[in-house]
Design an enzyme around this catalytic site. Structure first.
Site, PDB file in Angstrom:
ATOM      1  N   PHE A 127       1.403  15.420  34.303  1.00 59.58           N
ATOM      2  CA  PHE A 127       2.639  16.173  34.502  1.00 59.58           C
ATOM      3  C   PHE A 127       2.436  17.601  33.970  1.00 59.58           C
ATOM      4  O   PHE A 127       1.890  17.780  32.885  1.00 59.58           O
ATOM      5  CB  PHE A 127       3.726  15.446  33.717  1.00 59.58           C
ATOM      6  CG  PHE A 127       5.128  15.808  34.074  1.00 59.58           C
ATOM      7  CD1 PHE A 127       5.773  15.158  35.113  1.00 59.58           C
ATOM      8  CD2 PHE A 127       5.816  16.761  33.348  1.00 59.58           C
ATOM      9  CE1 PHE A 127       7.088  15.470  35.429  1.00 59.58           C
ATOM     10  CE2 PHE A 127       7.119  17.086  33.658  1.00 59.58           C
ATOM     11  CZ  PHE A 127       7.761  16.431  34.702  1.00 59.58           C
ATOM     12  N   ASP A 208       0.860   9.870  26.519  1.00 55.22           N
ATOM     13  CA  ASP A 208       2.220  10.177  26.961  1.00 55.22           C
ATOM     14  C   ASP A 208       2.771   8.931  27.653  1.00 55.22           C
ATOM     15  O   ASP A 208       2.266   8.526  28.700  1.00 55.22           O
ATOM     16  CB  ASP A 208       2.162  11.365  27.935  1.00 55.22           C
ATOM     17  CG  ASP A 208       3.543  11.746  28.451  1.00 55.22           C
ATOM     18  OD1 ASP A 208       4.404  10.848  28.577  1.00 55.22           O
ATOM     19  OD2 ASP A 208       3.752  12.937  28.739  1.00 55.22           O
ATOM     20  N   LYS A 234      14.062   7.958  31.373  1.00 54.91           N
ATOM     21  CA  LYS A 234      13.510   7.300  32.564  1.00 54.91           C
ATOM     22  C   LYS A 234      13.795   5.794  32.462  1.00 54.91           C
ATOM     23  O   LYS A 234      14.951   5.386  32.569  1.00 54.91           O
ATOM     24  CB  LYS A 234      12.028   7.654  32.709  1.00 54.91           C
ATOM     25  CG  LYS A 234      11.856   9.138  33.047  1.00 54.91           C
ATOM     26  CD  LYS A 234      10.439   9.649  32.997  1.00 54.91           C
ATOM     27  CE  LYS A 234      10.407  11.143  33.346  1.00 54.91           C
ATOM     28  NZ  LYS A 234       9.163  11.809  32.979  1.00 54.91           N
ATOM     29  N   ARG A 383       8.321   8.148  45.874  1.00 57.05           N
ATOM     30  CA  ARG A 383       8.248   7.128  44.823  1.00 57.05           C
ATOM     31  C   ARG A 383       9.441   6.195  44.974  1.00 57.05           C
ATOM     32  O   ARG A 383      10.586   6.645  45.108  1.00 57.05           O
ATOM     33  CB  ARG A 383       8.282   7.772  43.433  1.00 57.05           C
ATOM     34  CG  ARG A 383       7.071   8.615  43.116  1.00 57.05           C
ATOM     35  CD  ARG A 383       7.013   9.004  41.648  1.00 57.05           C
ATOM     36  NE  ARG A 383       8.239   9.653  41.179  1.00 57.05           N
ATOM     37  CZ  ARG A 383       8.364  10.243  39.999  1.00 57.05           C
ATOM     38  NH1 ARG A 383       7.341  10.256  39.145  1.00 57.05           N
ATOM     39  NH2 ARG A 383       9.496  10.808  39.646  1.00 57.05           N
TER      40      ARG A 383
HETATM   41  C1  LIG Z   1       9.141  13.105  32.501  1.00 58.18           C
HETATM   42  C2  LIG Z   1       7.890  13.633  31.922  1.00 58.18           C
HETATM   43  C3  LIG Z   1       7.884  14.757  31.095  1.00 58.18           C
HETATM   44  C4  LIG Z   1       9.151  15.524  30.794  1.00 58.18           C
HETATM   45  O1  LIG Z   1       9.080  16.200  29.587  1.00 58.18           O
HETATM   46  P1  LIG Z   1      10.439  16.603  28.829  1.00 58.18           P
HETATM   47  O2  LIG Z   1       9.986  17.327  27.635  1.00 58.18           O
HETATM   48  O3  LIG Z   1      11.147  15.318  28.520  1.00 58.18           O
HETATM   49  O4  LIG Z   1      11.235  17.434  29.763  1.00 58.18           O
HETATM   50  C5  LIG Z   1       6.678  15.177  30.560  1.00 58.18           C
HETATM   51  N1  LIG Z   1       5.540  14.514  30.826  1.00 58.18           N
HETATM   52  C6  LIG Z   1       5.508  13.430  31.625  1.00 58.18           C
HETATM   53  C7  LIG Z   1       4.224  12.727  31.883  1.00 58.18           C
HETATM   54  C8  LIG Z   1       6.673  12.971  32.211  1.00 58.18           C
HETATM   55  O5  LIG Z   1       6.642  11.910  33.012  1.00 58.18           O
END
Ligand SMILES: *Cc1c(COP(=O)(O)O)cnc(C)c1O
Length: 423
Positions: A127, A208, A234, A383
């Site tokens: 991400f 993560d 989520k 998805r």
């Molecule tokens: C949803 C998600 C985020 C979002 O980060 P926030 O700091 O909560 O906005 C970051 N990394 C991954 C892998 C995600 O799936």
């Protein structure tokens, strides 16, 4: 195997988790398959928010120490409630921050570049926010992200191979940050093997868990993972922007937080107001400022449901749901140009299905119009996340039936094949 609607009804009848569905607000009675982006509101989460607003109304400043859930200890309490979901000791988990701020905190704490070991290993599929955080942490240390952030390549742009990741664990790598489940393809990485390989090479490793917490079981303590972080909006259904979480292995409790703040203090000392920081002797040390009580509140109700359901039962149902979805797609949409791009094996498949189609953006718009809420990912991904706590096998059957009609009648042609601002 006969996988028609009768099969779906039978599976729903014998579903041990079916009673949880009635506790959720299902938007406009649509089939909601986007719980991996934003989980639904449950009545229990709603009640815990109301309860917390009332503590403010009733106690004002005394809410920090009074009532059923004193605010001063709420982050620790929520950490303890989250711990079974990731296979950690209660003291190793704290509810705090967000995914990205927790990643900043953990990298600031664990990344100690030395002359030879001064690089961070990540992957090219993660991400974007995680990558931005890593780049800026390198810059803070005066290092160039172009040379010091190593990203494991993906041959198929969907998945990563354990062997390819281990190959990049060279002796110039100080720290590894990887997702537990990839946000697009839903691939589960082999956290146990990767952790063992990293440690054999003297490298610290963290994950993560955004797409795995609340969806699959973890054994972070047993695997000896150094740290982890996640969001709670989520699969955990904490609501938009709900307070995230982090895990620090107890062997690191002696490490000073990279980013200190008074809420990381030993609670007995915090109100001494001394200018010498005395960190808590557990993961709580990695908190920074005053906790966001009203954004943490929904987690009280939401996490209680996970304790009752049990993560093993959630995972079992989730696997059946995604398996059923893949089978129906294979059977009913074989000639419609879809590719199932998520890993199919149980041990590698997270809690969502990732479909590719050149018309994905407008197929998603057509699905929404016809009462199914999917999730679009650039440039051609759909998805679909049937969630164990609130989706049914009949939802899956109905979704495929609707999708089949959209394709046969080319109902997507009425839309532009372009994503909206938020997709
Ligand atoms: C949803 C998600 C985020 C979002 O980060 P926030 O700091 O909560 O906005 C970051 N990394 C991954 C892998 C995600 O799936």
């Amino acid at each position: 195997m006969n996988i028609d609607r009768t099969y779906a009804k039978q599976m729903d009848d014998k579903d041990m988790l079916k009673h949880f569905r009635q506790e959720f607000y299902l938007p406009n009675d649509a089939i909601y398959l986007d719980g991996n982006s934003l989980g639904l509101l449950s009545k229990r989460a709603e009640q815990s928010v109301e309860h917390m607003v009332n503590t403010w109304k009733t106690y004002a400043i005394d809410g920090w120490g009074s009532g059923e859930d004193p605010w001063f200890y709420l982050s620790e309490k929520l950490g303890a409630l989250s711990a079974p979901l990731i296979g950690a000791h209660a003291a190793e988990v704290i509810a705090t921050g967000s995914t990205t701020t927790n990643l900043h905190q953990l990298v600031a704490t664990f990344f100690k570049p030395e002359k030879k070991r001064n690089k961070i290993l990540a992957d090219e599929l993660n991400f974007p926010s995680d990558i931005y955080a890593l780049q800026s942490q390198l810059q803070l240390k005066g290092l160039d992200p172009d040379t010091h952030l190593v990203q494991v390549p993906s041959a198929d742009q969907h998945t990563l191979q354990t062997g390819d990741i281990i190959e990049q664990m060279t002796d110039d790598i100080a720290l590894i940050v990887l997702p537990s489940v990839l946000y697009r393809s839903g691939q589960i990485l082999d956290m146990k093997t990767l952790t063992a390989a990293a440690h054999e090479r003297g490298i610290l490793i963290g994950f993560d868990l955004c797409h795995s917490i609340g969806a699959i079981p973890h054994h972070l303590s047993n695997w000896d993972v150094d740290f982890a972080f996640w969001c709670t909006y989520k699969h955990l259904n904490g609501g938009p922007g709900s307070v995230g979480g982090l895990y620090v292995n107890e062997k690191h409790f002696n490490k000073r937080p990279g980013l200190s703040g008074w809420f990381g203090s030993d609670k007995e000392k915090q109100f001494d107001m001394a200018h010498t920081f005395t960190p808590a002797a557990h993961a709580g040390a990695f908190q920074i400022g005053t906790p966001h009580i009203l954004s943490a509140a929904p987690l009280l109700g939401a996490l209680e449901m996970f304790s009752e359901a049990g993560i093993e039962a959630i995972r079992e149902k989730s696997l059946h749901l995604t398996d059923y979805l893949m089978n129906l797609i294979d059977q009913e949409l074989r000639d419609d140009g879809f590719t199932i791009a998520n890993p199919k094996a149980d041990h590698e498949r997270g809690a969502h299905i990732f479909l590719e189609h050149p018309e994905a953006a407008r197929i998603c718009k057509a699905l929404k119009q016809d009462g199914v809420i999917p999730d679009y990912r650039e440039p051609n991904g759909i998805r679909l996340a049937p969630v164990a706590l609130y989706n049914t096998f009949d939802d899956v059957w109905t979704t495929v039936t609707i999708l089949k009609r959209i394709m046969r009648e080319q109902r997507y042609l009425q839309f532009e094949n372009k994503r909206g601002v938020i997709a």
